[in-house]
Design a protein around this motif. Structure first.
Motif, short mmCIF file in Angstrom:
data_model
loop_
_atom_site.label_atom_id
_atom_site.label_comp_id
_atom_site.label_asym_id
_atom_site.label_seq_id
_atom_site.Cartn_x
_atom_site.Cartn_y
_atom_site.Cartn_z
N ILE A 48 0.89 -1.27 -0.06
CA ILE A 48 -0.03 0.14 -0.12
C ILE A 48 0.94 1.30 -0.05
CG2 ILE A 48 -1.66 1.42 1.12
CD1 ILE A 48 -2.81 -1.56 2.53
N SER A 49 0.67 2.31 -0.78
CA SER A 49 1.45 3.43 -0.94
C SER A 49 0.63 4.71 -0.28
CB SER A 49 1.68 3.75 -2.31
OG SER A 49 2.44 2.69 -2.85
N VAL A 50 1.33 5.43 0.19
CA VAL A 50 0.60 6.84 0.88
C VAL A 50 0.97 7.79 0.18
CG1 VAL A 50 0.40 8.28 2.94
CG2 VAL A 50 0.53 5.71 3.23
N VAL A 51 0.13 8.69 -0.38
CA VAL A 51 0.59 9.77 -1.27
C VAL A 51 -0.36 11.08 -0.56
CG1 VAL A 51 0.31 11.06 -3.19
CG2 VAL A 51 0.69 8.75 -3.28
N GLU A 52 0.52 11.83 -0.34
CA GLU A 52 0.07 13.12 0.32
C GLU A 52 -0.27 14.24 -0.81
OE1 GLU A 52 2.25 14.71 3.71
OE2 GLU A 52 3.40 12.47 3.87
N LEU A 53 -1.31 15.01 -0.54
CA LEU A 53 -1.92 16.11 -1.45
C LEU A 53 -2.11 17.40 -0.78
CD1 LEU A 53 -2.68 17.01 -4.55
CD2 LEU A 53 -4.76 15.84 -4.09
N ASN A 54 -1.55 18.24 -1.15
CA ASN A 54 -2.11 19.57 -0.39
C ASN A 54 -3.43 20.17 -1.09
OD1 ASN A 54 0.06 19.97 1.27
ND2 ASN A 54 1.36 20.81 -0.45
N ARG A 55 -4.46 20.45 -0.17
CA ARG A 55 -5.58 21.08 -0.72
C ARG A 55 -5.28 22.13 -1.76
NH1 ARG A 55 -11.33 20.52 2.51
NH2 ARG A 55 -12.58 21.88 0.97
N ASN A 56 -4.61 22.83 -1.39
CA ASN A 56 -4.43 24.09 -2.22
C ASN A 56 -3.26 24.16 -3.41
OD1 ASN A 56 -6.27 25.81 -0.91
ND2 ASN A 56 -4.83 25.92 0.72
N SER A 57 -3.07 22.92 -3.92
CA SER A 57 -1.93 22.65 -4.74
C SER A 57 -2.52 22.89 -6.11
CB SER A 57 -1.66 20.98 -5.04
OG SER A 57 -0.99 20.75 -6.18
N VAL A 58 -1.55 23.86 -6.77
CA VAL A 58 -2.11 24.56 -7.99
C VAL A 58 -1.96 23.37 -9.24
CG1 VAL A 58 -1.25 26.36 -9.65
CG2 VAL A 58 -1.09 26.69 -7.47
N ASP A 59 -0.73 22.59 -9.33
CA ASP A 59 -0.62 21.59 -10.19
C ASP A 59 -1.35 20.56 -10.38
OD1 ASP A 59 1.73 22.99 -10.83
OD2 ASP A 59 3.13 21.86 -9.78
N GLU A 60 -2.10 20.20 -8.80
CA GLU A 60 -3.26 19.18 -8.68
C GLU A 60 -4.57 19.64 -8.45
OE1 GLU A 60 -2.28 16.23 -9.56
OE2 GLU A 60 -0.42 16.25 -9.45
N SER A 61 -4.83 20.85 -8.93
CA SER A 61 -6.20 21.35 -8.54
C SER A 61 -7.31 20.58 -9.14
CB SER A 61 -6.10 23.11 -9.16
OG SER A 61 -6.10 23.07 -10.50
N LEU A 62 -7.06 20.12 -10.30
CA LEU A 62 -8.17 19.16 -10.68
C LEU A 62 -8.54 18.05 -10.02
CD1 LEU A 62 -10.43 18.98 -12.77
CD2 LEU A 62 -9.00 18.05 -14.69
N LEU A 63 -7.36 17.54 -9.79
CA LEU A 63 -7.51 16.34 -8.86
C LEU A 63 -8.48 16.49 -7.53
CD1 LEU A 63 -7.06 13.16 -8.51
CD2 LEU A 63 -4.63 13.95 -7.54
N VAL A 64 -7.63 17.66 -6.83
CA VAL A 64 -8.56 17.93 -5.71
C VAL A 64 -10.01 18.42 -6.01
CG1 VAL A 64 -8.63 19.81 -4.12
CG2 VAL A 64 -6.37 19.01 -4.74
#
Length: 262
Positions: free
Chosen positions: A154-170
């Motif tokens: 199992i992998s754990v991936v952290e994502l910042n809610r205000n990420s610009v690069d990942e805004s669509l994923l959020v």
């Protein structure tokens, strides 16, 4: 995440006539990812430039789980693109340039690579921005995986809610349930199969018991009940899933017979 609903599905898998293929593996090998709809809203007849631009866009999105359409709406101020799921807007975009990373992003590529490599799931941790709360949730996740026989797959991936690069994923994650955008708490999404994300565990709901319940579901023998009531939603992603590797969970279960009765 609707924990009670997940419990019902898990119990149903035990009671029903089930195959020996685990839920996570069956979904990866058999699911066709659900489609999003990308709509270009325009005020008047499309110009030659718009037609050419949209044709190029369709080519770029080939292979992604998205359908492209155009729709005339004379009441709008200016043309724009909107991404929808089940007729509900996930995100909108001012112009073609804003769509350049619609179907791919660094974190989506990383998650897809892990899933195609046979990982049981990826625990995607959407941080709230409150460091204290985020640290507590992350510690719970890590401690739970350390004590689990499945922790190494199992992998754990952290994502910042205000990420610009990942805004669509959020935006996609927060649209899984109607009220998530209003909740500013840490969220844990179990991602499995062909990039399918379960409804999240929230705040204090990120507990060892709830995480293990999620793992019980993913490692359960698949059944018609689960296939017909699969929880969660696929994320938008451009990539082939046919070359996915065999699930790593099988070797762990084979070497730990007691798991067959968990």
């Amino acid at each position: 995440m609707k924990v009670r609903y997940l419990k019902i599905l898990f119990i149903g898998a035990v009671l029903c006539l089930a195959c020996t293929t685990k839920v996570s593996e069956w979904v990866l090998l058999n699911e066709t990812p659900e489609n999003y709809v990308l709509v270009y809203f325009h005020k008047r007849a499309l110009t030659a430039e718009e037609i050419q631009q949209n044709a190029k866009l369709e080519q770029e999105l080939d292979g992604a789980n998205v359908v492209f359409k155009t729709m005339e709406r004379r009441e709008i101020e200016k043309p724009y693109y909107a991404l929808l799921y089940n007729n509900r807007i996930v995100s909108d975009f001012e112009n073609y340039k804003a769509l350049q990373d619609l179907a791919v992003s660094p974190i989506r590529n990383k998650i897809a690579s892990e899933l195609k490599g046979g990982k049981l799931c990826v625990l995607l941790y959407l941080k709230s921005g409150n460091n204290k709360k985020d640290e507590v949730g992350l510690e719970t996740i890590n401690n739970t995986l350390k004590s689990s026989l499945f922790g190494n797959i199992i992998s754990v991936v952290e994502l910042n809610r205000n990420s610009v690069d990942e805004s669509l994923l959020v935006s996609m994650l927060l649209s899984i349930e109607s009220d998530l955008k209003e909740i500013h708490e840490p969220m844990l999404f179990g991602v499995f199969g062909c990039f399918r994300a379960l409804e999240p565990l929230l705040a204090k709901g990120i507990s060892e018991g709830n995480i293990n319940l999620m793992l019980d579901f993913l490692t359960a023998d698949c059944s018609c009940l689960i296939k017909d009531n699969l929880p969660g939603r696929n994320m938008l992603y451009s990539g082939k899933w046919e070359d996915s590797q065999p699930a790593l969970v099988n070797a762990i279960i084979d070497s730990n017979p007691q798991l067959l009765h968990h």
